[in-house]
Design a protein around this motif. Structure first.
Motif, PDB file in Angstrom:
ATOM      1  N   ASP A  63       0.821  -1.215   0.000  1.00 32.31           N
ATOM      2  CA  ASP A  63       0.000   0.000   0.000  1.00 32.31           C
ATOM      3  C   ASP A  63       0.854   1.264   0.000  1.00 32.31           C
ATOM      4  O   ASP A  63       0.365   2.344   0.308  1.00 32.31           O
ATOM      5  CB  ASP A  63      -0.904   0.029   1.246  1.00 32.31           C
ATOM      6  CG  ASP A  63      -1.873  -1.133   1.294  1.00 32.31           C
ATOM      7  OD1 ASP A  63      -2.010  -1.834   0.285  1.00 32.31           O
ATOM      8  OD2 ASP A  63      -2.508  -1.328   2.354  1.00 32.31           O
ATOM      9  N   GLN A  64       2.127   1.141  -0.369  1.00 30.31           N
ATOM     10  CA  GLN A  64       3.072   2.256  -0.213  1.00 30.31           C
ATOM     11  C   GLN A  64       2.588   3.555  -0.868  1.00 30.31           C
ATOM     12  O   GLN A  64       2.704   4.631  -0.266  1.00 30.31           O
ATOM     13  CB  GLN A  64       4.440   1.867  -0.779  1.00 30.31           C
ATOM     14  CG  GLN A  64       5.432   3.027  -0.842  1.00 30.31           C
ATOM     15  CD  GLN A  64       6.530   2.929   0.196  1.00 30.31           C
ATOM     16  OE1 GLN A  64       7.007   1.836   0.500  1.00 30.31           O
ATOM     17  NE2 GLN A  64       6.932   4.058   0.747  1.00 30.31           N
ATOM     18  N   HIS A 262     -10.906  -1.766   1.779  1.00 27.66           N
ATOM     19  CA  HIS A 262      -9.771  -0.859   1.967  1.00 27.66           C
ATOM     20  C   HIS A 262      -9.148  -0.492   0.618  1.00 27.66           C
ATOM     21  O   HIS A 262      -8.776   0.657   0.368  1.00 27.66           O
ATOM     22  CB  HIS A 262      -8.731  -1.491   2.892  1.00 27.66           C
ATOM     23  CG  HIS A 262      -7.508  -0.647   3.097  1.00 27.66           C
ATOM     24  ND1 HIS A 262      -7.556   0.602   3.693  1.00 27.66           N
ATOM     25  CD2 HIS A 262      -6.206  -0.844   2.759  1.00 27.66           C
ATOM     26  CE1 HIS A 262      -6.336   1.130   3.718  1.00 27.66           C
ATOM     27  NE2 HIS A 262      -5.499   0.267   3.157  1.00 27.66           N
ATOM     28  N   LYS A 263      -9.064  -1.480  -0.287  1.00 26.75           N
ATOM     29  CA  LYS A 263      -8.504  -1.211  -1.622  1.00 26.75           C
ATOM     30  C   LYS A 263      -9.385  -0.240  -2.406  1.00 26.75           C
ATOM     31  O   LYS A 263      -8.880   0.611  -3.136  1.00 26.75           O
ATOM     32  CB  LYS A 263      -8.337  -2.519  -2.404  1.00 26.75           C
ATOM     33  CG  LYS A 263      -7.121  -3.307  -1.947  1.00 26.75           C
ATOM     34  CD  LYS A 263      -6.888  -4.563  -2.759  1.00 26.75           C
ATOM     35  CE  LYS A 263      -5.564  -5.209  -2.346  1.00 26.75           C
ATOM     36  NZ  LYS A 263      -5.376  -6.534  -2.940  1.00 26.75           N
ATOM     37  N   ARG A 264     -10.689  -0.339  -2.236  1.00 25.90           N
ATOM     38  CA  ARG A 264     -11.599   0.580  -2.924  1.00 25.90           C
ATOM     39  C   ARG A 264     -11.428   1.993  -2.378  1.00 25.90           C
ATOM     40  O   ARG A 264     -11.442   2.968  -3.113  1.00 25.90           O
ATOM     41  CB  ARG A 264     -13.039   0.085  -2.777  1.00 25.90           C
ATOM     42  CG  ARG A 264     -13.273  -1.171  -3.603  1.00 25.90           C
ATOM     43  CD  ARG A 264     -14.482  -1.959  -3.166  1.00 25.90           C
ATOM     44  NE  ARG A 264     -15.733  -1.265  -3.413  1.00 25.90           N
ATOM     45  CZ  ARG A 264     -16.912  -1.690  -2.950  1.00 25.90           C
ATOM     46  NH1 ARG A 264     -16.984  -2.797  -2.227  1.00 25.90           N
ATOM     47  NH2 ARG A 264     -18.000  -1.022  -3.218  1.00 25.90           N
ATOM     48  N   ARG A 265     -11.263   2.081  -1.081  1.00 28.47           N
ATOM     49  CA  ARG A 265     -11.016   3.382  -0.458  1.00 28.47           C
ATOM     50  C   ARG A 265      -9.708   3.995  -0.951  1.00 28.47           C
ATOM     51  O   ARG A 265      -9.643   5.187  -1.279  1.00 28.47           O
ATOM     52  CB  ARG A 265     -10.999   3.175   1.067  1.00 28.47           C
ATOM     53  CG  ARG A 265     -10.486   4.313   1.891  1.00 28.47           C
ATOM     54  CD  ARG A 265      -9.065   4.087   2.376  1.00 28.47           C
ATOM     55  NE  ARG A 265      -8.628   5.214   3.200  1.00 28.47           N
ATOM     56  CZ  ARG A 265      -8.610   5.214   4.531  1.00 28.47           C
ATOM     57  NH1 ARG A 265      -8.974   4.132   5.194  1.00 28.47           N
ATOM     58  NH2 ARG A 265      -8.208   6.272   5.187  1.00 28.47           N
ATOM     59  N   MET A 266      -8.649   3.153  -1.016  1.00 29.73           N
ATOM     60  CA  MET A 266      -7.358   3.653  -1.494  1.00 29.73           C
ATOM     61  C   MET A 266      -7.484   4.135  -2.942  1.00 29.73           C
ATOM     62  O   MET A 266      -6.924   5.176  -3.304  1.00 29.73           O
ATOM     63  CB  MET A 266      -6.291   2.555  -1.395  1.00 29.73           C
ATOM     64  CG  MET A 266      -5.882   2.214   0.034  1.00 29.73           C
ATOM     65  SD  MET A 266      -4.354   1.229   0.127  1.00 29.73           S
ATOM     66  CE  MET A 266      -4.863  -0.302  -0.652  1.00 29.73           C
ATOM     67  N   ALA A 267      -8.228   3.385  -3.757  1.00 28.15           N
ATOM     68  CA  ALA A 267      -8.403   3.758  -5.170  1.00 28.15           C
ATOM     69  C   ALA A 267      -9.060   5.131  -5.276  1.00 28.15           C
ATOM     70  O   ALA A 267      -8.636   5.986  -6.069  1.00 28.15           O
ATOM     71  CB  ALA A 267      -9.240   2.698  -5.899  1.00 28.15           C
ATOM     72  N   MET A 272      -8.357  10.895  -6.582  1.00 24.15           N
ATOM     73  CA  MET A 272      -8.563  12.319  -6.280  1.00 24.15           C
ATOM     74  C   MET A 272      -7.230  13.064  -6.321  1.00 24.15           C
ATOM     75  O   MET A 272      -7.126  14.154  -6.880  1.00 24.15           O
ATOM     76  CB  MET A 272      -9.230  12.485  -4.909  1.00 24.15           C
ATOM     77  CG  MET A 272     -10.680  12.039  -4.858  1.00 24.15           C
ATOM     78  SD  MET A 272     -11.800  13.055  -5.875  1.00 24.15           S
ATOM     79  CE  MET A 272     -12.084  14.449  -4.781  1.00 24.15           C
ATOM     80  N   LYS A 273      -6.216  12.444  -5.736  1.00 24.97           N
ATOM     81  CA  LYS A 273      -4.883  13.060  -5.724  1.00 24.97           C
ATOM     82  C   LYS A 273      -4.345  13.186  -7.157  1.00 24.97           C
ATOM     83  O   LYS A 273      -3.862  14.252  -7.557  1.00 24.97           O
ATOM     84  CB  LYS A 273      -3.940  12.198  -4.865  1.00 24.97           C
ATOM     85  CG  LYS A 273      -2.476  12.592  -4.918  1.00 24.97           C
ATOM     86  CD  LYS A 273      -2.163  13.743  -4.002  1.00 24.97           C
ATOM     87  CE  LYS A 273      -0.666  14.038  -3.979  1.00 24.97           C
ATOM     88  NZ  LYS A 273      -0.345  15.090  -3.015  1.00 24.97           N
TER      89      LYS A 273
END
Ligand SMILES: [Zn+2]
Length: 322
Positions: A63-64, A262-267, A272-273
């Protein structure tokens, strides 16, 4: 453990033989009676080293890119709150060292303190200086041997401690005047959690004594931080991951599904970034904090520039200089 008259308030939960109250004295929800340091030493110190998962570091590395986003946001906030040139930065509970690595890259002189030997070994492999211990009054002096800190990051620590106010006072002592502090803790007893309990047949899964002794909200953490003497400059909450529970993804007790959401949240956050919309996302996090929702509370605070003085100390000073 006998009843403690200094901590009273309505009982919120009973779990694992512990009682959790909404404490009128402390202004936040915590286990009562508060276990002593000795009781925790036995319960927690030993458990800490035996319950680490072998995938612990692997997950961080996987998740780096997302951790870099989280840590850059936090370093932006600390640098903005401190408002001066970079100096020394301490990470309390520095884990595998990802925030310290990022801070070093931005020009900070960094040091961490961390009890997990696995995490310390990983941090040292990155060339980071880490004290392998818990932070307390005994271990603190070694950290300030070359001066106090301009910034302190303290993530997922306060919820574990029998005396979080005492820890905040210690952190204040380690900071220079105008030094910046960033705290992150779980946002517990939040409205989405209670909606999940009301509609999804779940029990309050976030209550986890003795591992978690304290349960903060944006408001209760702000109150604690201000009582210790800090000025709060920003309050945000992280992505409300628990809303997945209300949308059909019952991840409590299901690690694989938890990882998936969690992966969906990270995506979402990385997109957005990448699209240049990070400021809008962070504004959303401030709005979430006002609504009390979001999975973690993140508070940025500043140590006041000069200690409060009273008339007695002024007259003492005058006498001394005459
Ligand atoms: Zn209390």
């Amino acid at each position: 453990m006998s009843p403690d008259p200094t901590h009273t308030g309505p009982v919120r939960h009973r779990k694992n033989g512990f009682v959790v109250i909404a404490c009128d004295t402390c202004g936040f929800v915590h286990v009562a009676p508060v276990p002593t340091a000795q009781e925790l030493e036995h319960l927690y110190h030993h458990a800490y080293y035996t319950t680490e998962k072998p995938t612990y570091i692997e997950r961080y590395r996987e998740d780096q890119a997302w951790w870099d986003l989280v840590n850059d946001d936090r370093l932006d906030d600390l640098e903005k709150a401190h408002g001066a040139t970079m100096g020394r930065l301490l990470d309390v509970g520095s884990g595998p060292g990802l925030l310290l690595e990022r801070a070093r890259g931005r020009g900070w002189d960094v040091v961490g303190i961390e009890p997990s030997s696995q995490a310390v070994a990983h941090s040292r492999s990155l060339g980071l200086t880490i004290v392998e211990d818990f932070l307390d009054a005994h271990t603190a002096p070694a950290l300030t041997a070359s001066g106090r800190f301009q910034a302190i990051h303290c993530s997922f620590v306060l919820e574990h401690l029998p005396d979080p106010a005492g820890m905040l006072s210690l952190l204040s002592d380690l900071l220079v005047p105008d030094g910046a502090l960033l705290l992150a803790v779980p946002n517990d007893e939040n409205p989405i959690q209670y909606a999940a309990v009301a509609t999804q047949g779940l029990q309050p899964w976030w209550i986890a004594p003795p591992h978690h002794l304290n349960y903060f909200t944006p408001t209760s953490l702000q109150g604690l931080v201000e009582r210790v003497g800090f000025e709060v400059v920003d309050i945000q909450t992280s992505f409300p991951i628990d809303q997945f529970l209300l949308m059909g993804d019952s991840y409590v007790g299901n690690d694989a599904l938890g990882r998936q959401v969690h992966k969906r949240r990270m995506a979402f956050e990385l997109a957005m970034k990448a699209a240049g919309q990070n400021d809008a996302r962070r504004e959303l996090q401030r709005a979430q904090a006002r609504a009390g929702i979001g999975r973690e509370v993140v508070i940025v605070a500043r140590k006041p520039s000069a200690p409060a003085i009273n008339l007695t100390s002024i007259s003492d000073n005058n006498t001394a200089t005459q």
